[in-house]
Structures are given as structure tokens and as C-alpha cells.
Design a protein around this motif. Structure first.
Motif, PDB file in Angstrom:
ATOM      1  N   VAL A  57     -20.041  36.174  34.466  1.00 25.51           N
ATOM      2  CA  VAL A  57     -20.612  35.093  34.018  1.00 25.51           C
ATOM      3  C   VAL A  57     -21.165  35.409  32.665  1.00 25.51           C
ATOM      4  O   VAL A  57     -21.002  34.805  31.597  1.00 25.51           O
ATOM      5  CB  VAL A  57     -21.776  34.579  34.887  1.00 25.51           C
ATOM      6  N   MET A  58     -21.331  36.676  32.477  1.00 28.76           N
ATOM      7  CA  MET A  58     -21.963  37.534  31.141  1.00 28.76           C
ATOM      8  C   MET A  58     -20.704  37.469  30.060  1.00 28.76           C
ATOM      9  O   MET A  58     -20.849  36.932  28.934  1.00 28.76           O
ATOM     10  CB  MET A  58     -22.474  38.766  31.379  1.00 28.76           C
ATOM     11  N   GLY A  59     -19.438  37.658  30.755  1.00 29.71           N
ATOM     12  CA  GLY A  59     -18.350  38.036  29.757  1.00 29.71           C
ATOM     13  C   GLY A  59     -18.111  36.446  29.069  1.00 29.71           C
ATOM     14  O   GLY A  59     -18.013  36.219  28.142  1.00 29.71           O
ATOM     15  N   VAL A  60     -18.098  35.401  30.108  1.00 29.57           N
ATOM     16  CA  VAL A  60     -17.379  34.072  29.703  1.00 29.57           C
ATOM     17  C   VAL A  60     -18.578  33.427  28.919  1.00 29.57           C
ATOM     18  O   VAL A  60     -18.233  32.746  27.721  1.00 29.57           O
ATOM     19  CB  VAL A  60     -17.277  33.126  30.649  1.00 29.57           C
ATOM     20  N   ALA A  61     -20.021  33.783  29.097  1.00 30.72           N
ATOM     21  CA  ALA A  61     -21.156  33.146  28.574  1.00 30.72           C
ATOM     22  C   ALA A  61     -21.138  33.819  26.879  1.00 30.72           C
ATOM     23  O   ALA A  61     -21.755  33.116  25.955  1.00 30.72           O
ATOM     24  CB  ALA A  61     -22.387  33.436  29.091  1.00 30.72           C
ATOM     25  N   MET A  62     -20.535  35.054  26.850  1.00 31.63           N
ATOM     26  CA  MET A  62     -20.617  35.682  25.343  1.00 31.63           C
ATOM     27  C   MET A  62     -19.909  34.740  24.350  1.00 31.63           C
ATOM     28  O   MET A  62     -20.321  34.880  23.194  1.00 31.63           O
ATOM     29  CB  MET A  62     -19.877  36.933  25.485  1.00 31.63           C
ATOM     30  N   LEU A  63     -18.988  33.715  24.943  1.00 31.46           N
ATOM     31  CA  LEU A  63     -18.392  32.933  23.913  1.00 31.46           C
ATOM     32  C   LEU A  63     -19.322  32.035  23.262  1.00 31.46           C
ATOM     33  O   LEU A  63     -18.834  31.642  22.102  1.00 31.46           O
ATOM     34  CB  LEU A  63     -17.121  32.371  24.498  1.00 31.46           C
ATOM     35  N   GLY A  64     -20.197  31.676  23.989  1.00 33.39           N
ATOM     36  CA  GLY A  64     -21.113  30.813  23.262  1.00 33.39           C
ATOM     37  C   GLY A  64     -22.409  31.173  23.001  1.00 33.39           C
ATOM     38  O   GLY A  64     -23.349  30.455  22.307  1.00 33.39           O
ATOM     39  N   THR A  65     -22.753  32.411  23.027  1.00 32.52           N
ATOM     40  CA  THR A  65     -23.752  33.206  22.245  1.00 32.52           C
ATOM     41  C   THR A  65     -24.048  32.831  20.851  1.00 32.52           C
ATOM     42  O   THR A  65     -25.169  32.290  20.464  1.00 32.52           O
ATOM     43  CB  THR A  65     -24.212  34.654  22.408  1.00 32.52           C
ATOM     44  N   GLY A  66     -22.970  32.876  19.917  1.00 37.07           N
ATOM     45  CA  GLY A  66     -23.208  32.877  18.529  1.00 37.07           C
ATOM     46  C   GLY A  66     -23.399  31.193  18.132  1.00 37.07           C
ATOM     47  O   GLY A  66     -24.059  30.868  17.460  1.00 37.07           O
ATOM     48  N   TRP A  67     -22.787  30.176  19.104  1.00 42.39           N
ATOM     49  CA  TRP A  67     -22.927  28.850  19.018  1.00 42.39           C
ATOM     50  C   TRP A  67     -24.180  28.491  19.207  1.00 42.39           C
ATOM     51  O   TRP A  67     -24.980  27.739  18.518  1.00 42.39           O
ATOM     52  CB  TRP A  67     -21.991  28.139  19.888  1.00 42.39           C
ATOM     53  N   VAL A  68     -24.914  29.065  20.366  1.00 37.14           N
ATOM     54  CA  VAL A  68     -26.251  28.746  20.537  1.00 37.14           C
ATOM     55  C   VAL A  68     -27.458  29.507  19.354  1.00 37.14           C
ATOM     56  O   VAL A  68     -28.154  28.734  18.985  1.00 37.14           O
ATOM     57  CB  VAL A  68     -26.819  29.332  21.860  1.00 37.14           C
ATOM     58  N   SER A  69     -27.134  30.775  19.197  1.00 33.29           N
ATOM     59  CA  SER A  69     -27.925  31.389  18.194  1.00 33.29           C
ATOM     60  C   SER A  69     -28.051  30.698  16.947  1.00 33.29           C
ATOM     61  O   SER A  69     -29.262  30.540  16.289  1.00 33.29           O
ATOM     62  CB  SER A  69     -27.655  32.855  18.162  1.00 33.29           C
ATOM     63  N   SER A  70     -27.027  30.254  16.499  1.00 32.94           N
ATOM     64  CA  SER A  70     -26.781  29.778  15.053  1.00 32.94           C
ATOM     65  C   SER A  70     -27.344  28.580  14.960  1.00 32.94           C
ATOM     66  O   SER A  70     -27.682  27.896  13.695  1.00 32.94           O
ATOM     67  CB  SER A  70     -25.335  29.794  14.521  1.00 32.94           C
TER      68      SER A  70
END
Length: 408
Positions: A57-70
Motif C-alpha cells: 500500500v505504501m508503494g502504490v500510494a507513493m504515486l499520489g503523495t505529490g498530487w496531495v501535497s501540492s
């Protein structure tokens, strides 16, 4: 004039503290793997799913971290990640089945993804001094957290296997309060990051190669972390002390040895040498799996090689591709945690056939990681040859996120 590494803005120290607590959560669970298996009637392959669900889950969710943070800002992303970890850890401790624990470890992994990717980019962007200094601080936090996690986990696990989960929840609550009170507000980015940005970043050959290298060496790393407690067959306290030694050596070499290795031998040789040393240790552990002394010494010594590798490869990731550092971190983490998700499950299954097999497979995977890395030796060597390598300041307005502005 070079800024001293330890002279950092409060933002950096706040995030570093939260990182220590976050990484404590990884090792905190390690001493209780066998107690969970014994009490709930599960085998190594079933208990290893605690790592697999968390990392997948951590690996897949990494793809969306920049989208959320920005879109919501670094501070809100960090707080959201910490809140999810608190809930996931607390509820995992209340479960009576391995399946229930695995499910809430997945929620924990989602929180960690939001926190870790944002924390690394935030520290690098907000730090005073150079990229190298910022990454050493991050790796120091990682090392301290990983070192103290098993110690605390062994102590709490000696009472009940549930207590380490509750311990993580309490520590993350402290980190949540510290982040809330000490971090300045961070508005969303002027140009939000696309959710596909990490995948596009992997089109850069250097970043993809380093990511695959990390995926492969994670087979060895998580074999060491998730499987070794089973052939050791010791109590939670003893396992905690062993992995404390491992984490302590990892922290020391991350901060003090890795920069010396890089100056003396270069990044490419430093990473390759560290990985080959780790592969050799795993091979020795495969030969002498029945000898607990060999396993204990192997676990602790592995920390030295992993500490050097972690610092050098993290710096390489932050500099090898012409993309924002948060995007590079997310892309790299997505690839490497894929290996981390598969490795514990594979090691558990192989270990049920032969206790030697997981270490042999882990060693072979780490050697393969070196061979993959060698295909990008020209790109990596160019980083060493660049003027002021590792010494460029991290105050560029084009790279710094809103946190840098807020802290100023």
C-alpha cells in the motif's frame, strides 16, 4: 562559507523528530513477529503479510503523495499521514486475527506513504546548507528511529504483542502535536503536481535504474528484517537488542562513514561496495542459519553496509533526474517498496521449505542489484564529476516548496 550541518531551521528539526518516530514504527514490530505467530497460530508466511500489506500500500500510494501535497500543502499532508498511522497502529493492536492486523497495517502504510515522501522532500528543500547535509540528517533520523524501534518493541512486546502497536500510536500522537505546533503553515503549490508525474519521472533512465536497484536490494533487506527472527527463535527482548545494534550501526555509518566513502571512492563504488558487502553477509547467514551467533553478528554487521548504501543512494535519487525532488522521491519509493512488499512474503514461504533458502535468495537479489546499477555507471559517475557535487545549496526558488518560504 559552508553552513554547519547541525545549524538548521526549526522546520527541519520538527520533521526530523517526526521521522524518528515514524521509522521507530518499522522496527517496533520486528521483535513481536514470532510472538504473534505463536499466539495466533500462524506461520512465517502469514505473519510476513504484516510487512507485505504495509509496504504494498505504501508503494502504490507513493504515486499520489505529490498530487496531495501540492494541493493541500506539505504540513497538512504530513499531518494526514501521521493521523492515519495513529489510527492504523491503534486498531491493529486490537485485532485477534492475523488478517485483521494485516488490514490495519495497510492503513498504516498509506499514512506512512503520505508522511515519508513529503518529509524527505521537505527536509531537502527547507534545510540550510547542501543536499548532502540534508540527506545525512534525514538518514540520521531514519537510523535513530530504526535503532530505537526494536529496543522499545522488545520491551513492550515482553508485556504483550499488542503493546508495540499502541506504543506506535502514542509516539505518532506526540509527533502529530509537535508537527502541528512547530511547523509553519504551507499553502498549496502554485503549480500542482500531476498524479502521473512520478510515473513520467521513471522515464528517466538513471532514476528508473536506481529504483530497480533498490527494489532488488530490498529483497535482502526485508529478508533480514522479517525472516531472521524465526531461525533466531528468541524472546522479544533479545530480538529487540539485536536489531537495536543493527539500527545503531546503520545510523552511525549513515552519518559519519558514508560521506568518507563517497569522497574516497565515489558514489558508484561506494554503493556497489556496500551492497556486495551486504550480499556476502546474507550468504554467510545462509550457510550457517543454524548458528545463532552467526545470525546475530550478521544482522548487526549488515547495518554498517546498509547505512552507507542508504545515504549514497538517497542522495543519488535526489539529484539524478531533472524533476522536482518530491516527485523523484515518490517515483523511487514506488519502485523500491514493490520489492519490499514481495520480499517478506517470499522469505516466509521459502523459509517454510528450508530456513537457508530466504538468505540465499536475498543474497542473489542484492548481487543482481549491483549488476543493474552498473548499467547506469556513466550517469552516476557524472554526478561525482559535477562541480561542487553534493555541496549545492537547497535554496533554489524553482525547487523549494512553500514550506521554505513559510519558514523564512
Amino acid at each position: 562559507m559552508t553552513t554547519p550541518m547541525w545549524r538548521q531551521p526549526k522546520t527541519v528539526w520538527s520533521i526530523a523528530f517526526a521521522c524518528v518516530i515514524s521509522f521507530m514504527g518499522i522496527g517496533l514490530v520486528d521483535p513481536i513477529l514470532k510472538p504473534i505467530a505463536d499466539e495466533l497460530g500462524a506461520g512465517p508466511s502469514q505473519v510476513s503479510l504484516l510487512f507485505t500489506s504495509y509496504l504494498a500500500v505504501m508503494g502504490v500510494a507513493m504515486l499520489g503523495t505529490g498530487w496531495v501535497s501540492s494541493r493541500v500543502g506539505a504540513k497538512r499532508t504530513l499531518l494526514l499521514g501521521l493521523a492515519l498511522i495513529i489510527v492504523g497502529a491503534a486498531l491493529a493492536g486490537r485485532q485477534d486475527t492475523v488478517g485483521g492486523i494485516v488490514a490495519f497495517r495497510a492503513l498504516w502504510g498509506l499514512g506512512n506513504a503520505l508522511f515519508i515522501a513529503t518529509a524527505l522532500a521537505t527536509i531537502v528543500n527547507a534545510a540550510s546548507g547542501s543536499v548532502k547535509q540534508a540527506i545525512i540528517l534525514y538518514e540520521a533520523a531514519l537510523g535513530v528511529g530504526i535503532a530505537t524501534g526494536p529496543l522499545l518493541g522488545g520491551w513492550l512486546g515482553g508485556i504483550s504483542w499488542r503493546w508495540p502497536f499502541y506504543g506506535v500510536a502514542v509516539l505518532m500522537a506526540i509527533a502529530f502535536i509537535a508537527t502541528t505546533t512547530t511547523l509553519p503553515k504551507t499553502p498549496p503549490a502554485a503549480q500542482p503536481t500531476s498524479i502521473s508525474a512520478p510515473l513520467r519521472a521513471l522515464g528517466h533512465r538513471g532514476l528508473l535504474t536506481v529504483g530497480i536497484t533498490a527494489l532488488l536490494y530490498n529483497f535482502g533487506f526485508f529478508t533480514l528484517l522479517a525472516f531472521t527472527p524465526f531461525p533466531l527463535a528468541m524472546g522479544a527482548h533479545q530480538i529487540g537488542f539485536i536489531f537495536f545494534g543493527w539500527g545503531l550501526l546503520l545510523a552511525i555509518t549513515s552519518v559519519f562513514v558514508a560521506p568518507m566513502v563517497q569522497r574516497r571512492f565515489g558514489t558508484m563504488a561506494g554503493i556497489s561496495g556496500a551492497l556486495l558487502g551486504f550480499a556476502a553477509i546474507l550468504a554467510v547467514m545462509a550457510i550457517a542459519t543454524d548458528n545463532k551467533t552467526v545470525l546475530i553478528v550478521g544482522v548487526i554487521l549488515a547495518g554498517a553496509f546498509l547505512g552507507v548504501n542508504n545515504t549514497l543512494i538517497t542522495e543519488t535519487v535526489m539529484k539524478i533526474a531533472p524533476v522536482e525532488r518530491g516527485v523523484a522521491s515518490a517515483a523511487y519509493s514506488f519502485v523500491r517498496f514493490s520489492g519490499g512488499a514481495i520480499a517478506p512474503w517470499l522469505a516466509g514461504n521459502l523459509g517454510e521449505r528450508s530456513i537457508h533458502l530466504p538468505f540465499w535468495v536475498g543474497s542473489a537479489a542484492v548481487v543482481l542489484a549491483v549488476l543493474v546499477l552498473l548499467t547506469a555507471r556513466t550517469i552516476i559517475s557524472a554526478l561525482d564529476e559535477a562541480p561542487g557535487h553534493g555541496a549545492e545549496p537547497v535554496t533554489s526558488r524553482t525547487e523549494a516548496e512553500a514550506l521554505t518560504v513559510g519558514d523564512a
